[in-house]
Scaffold this motif. Sequence first.
Motif, short mmCIF file in Angstrom:
data_model
loop_
_atom_site.label_atom_id
_atom_site.label_comp_id
_atom_site.label_asym_id
_atom_site.label_seq_id
_atom_site.Cartn_x
_atom_site.Cartn_y
_atom_site.Cartn_z
N THR A 193 0.83 -1.06 0.09
CA THR A 193 0.08 -0.15 0.03
C THR A 193 1.00 1.23 0.02
O THR A 193 0.43 2.32 -0.45
N SER A 194 2.13 1.27 0.40
CA SER A 194 2.92 2.10 0.40
C SER A 194 3.18 2.69 -0.96
O SER A 194 3.50 4.15 -1.51
N ALA A 195 3.29 1.80 -2.01
CA ALA A 195 3.23 2.14 -3.35
C ALA A 195 2.15 2.69 -4.00
O ALA A 195 2.24 3.64 -4.96
N LEU A 196 0.93 2.40 -3.41
CA LEU A 196 -0.44 2.78 -4.02
C LEU A 196 -1.20 3.69 -3.50
O LEU A 196 -2.36 4.01 -3.79
N GLY A 197 -0.98 3.79 -2.09
CA GLY A 197 -1.76 4.93 -1.30
C GLY A 197 -2.35 4.18 -0.15
O GLY A 197 -1.67 3.04 0.18
N ASP A 198 -3.25 4.60 0.52
CA ASP A 198 -3.66 4.07 1.79
C ASP A 198 -4.42 2.72 1.87
O ASP A 198 -4.75 2.22 2.53
N PHE A 199 -4.99 2.80 0.47
CA PHE A 199 -5.89 1.52 0.15
C PHE A 199 -5.56 1.31 -1.11
O PHE A 199 -5.39 1.76 -2.07
N ALA A 200 -5.64 -0.24 -1.27
CA ALA A 200 -5.19 -0.71 -2.64
C ALA A 200 -5.95 -1.73 -3.05
O ALA A 200 -6.44 -2.79 -2.17
N ALA A 201 -6.29 -2.11 -4.29
CA ALA A 201 -7.12 -3.11 -4.93
C ALA A 201 -6.00 -3.83 -5.94
O ALA A 201 -5.47 -2.96 -6.82
N MET A 202 -5.89 -5.23 -6.05
CA MET A 202 -5.01 -5.82 -7.02
C MET A 202 -5.90 -6.58 -7.78
O MET A 202 -6.87 -7.47 -7.10
N THR A 203 -5.97 -6.64 -9.03
CA THR A 203 -6.50 -7.65 -9.77
C THR A 203 -5.90 -8.46 -10.96
O THR A 203 -4.91 -7.93 -11.33
N THR A 204 -6.66 -9.61 -11.27
CA THR A 204 -5.80 -10.49 -12.21
C THR A 204 -7.10 -11.38 -12.83
O THR A 204 -8.35 -11.32 -12.18
N SER A 205 -6.99 -11.81 -13.86
CA SER A 205 -7.84 -12.60 -14.68
C SER A 205 -7.16 -14.19 -15.19
O SER A 205 -6.18 -13.87 -15.80
N LEU A 206 -7.81 -15.15 -14.71
CA LEU A 206 -7.18 -16.34 -15.18
C LEU A 206 -8.44 -17.25 -15.42
O LEU A 206 -9.32 -17.44 -14.51
N ASN A 207 -8.32 -17.99 -16.65
CA ASN A 207 -9.51 -18.92 -16.94
C ASN A 207 -10.80 -18.46 -16.78
O ASN A 207 -11.51 -18.95 -16.20
N GLY A 208 -10.92 -17.25 -17.31
CA GLY A 208 -12.46 -16.49 -17.24
C GLY A 208 -12.80 -16.14 -15.80
O GLY A 208 -14.02 -15.65 -15.94
N LYS A 209 -11.95 -16.15 -14.89
CA LYS A 209 -12.23 -15.64 -13.70
C LYS A 209 -11.66 -14.43 -13.22
O LYS A 209 -10.46 -14.38 -13.61
N ILE A 210 -12.09 -13.46 -12.66
CA ILE A 210 -11.52 -12.22 -12.02
C ILE A 210 -11.26 -12.33 -10.47
O ILE A 210 -12.06 -12.79 -9.76
#
Length: 86
Positions: A29-46
């Motif tokens: 979170t130090s790189a992205l701010g006070d709150f962070a969301a990380m997302t990926t997609s694999l095999n049609g699922k997020i």
Amino acid sequence: AGLTNLGKLELETIYSELTLEELHFFASTSALGDFAAMTTSLNGKIFLNFAVPDPLLTEEHARALTESIVTELRSALDATDSSSEP
């Protein structure tokens, strides 16, 4: 707040007798701010992961924030699905 997205991952998912079903990742979170969301997609699922710094956000506030984000995403997906129907 920050969001990082690795996007659709083009990875082999079968390794001999093992199958990769999910892939999550984390960013500081130090790189992205006070709150962070990380997302990926694999095999049609997020996959959506949240990083919440303690004690900057209470558990109650963090839960409300993440539930609001998930609700908005589901609403957007539902709107897209219904607009593509004949």
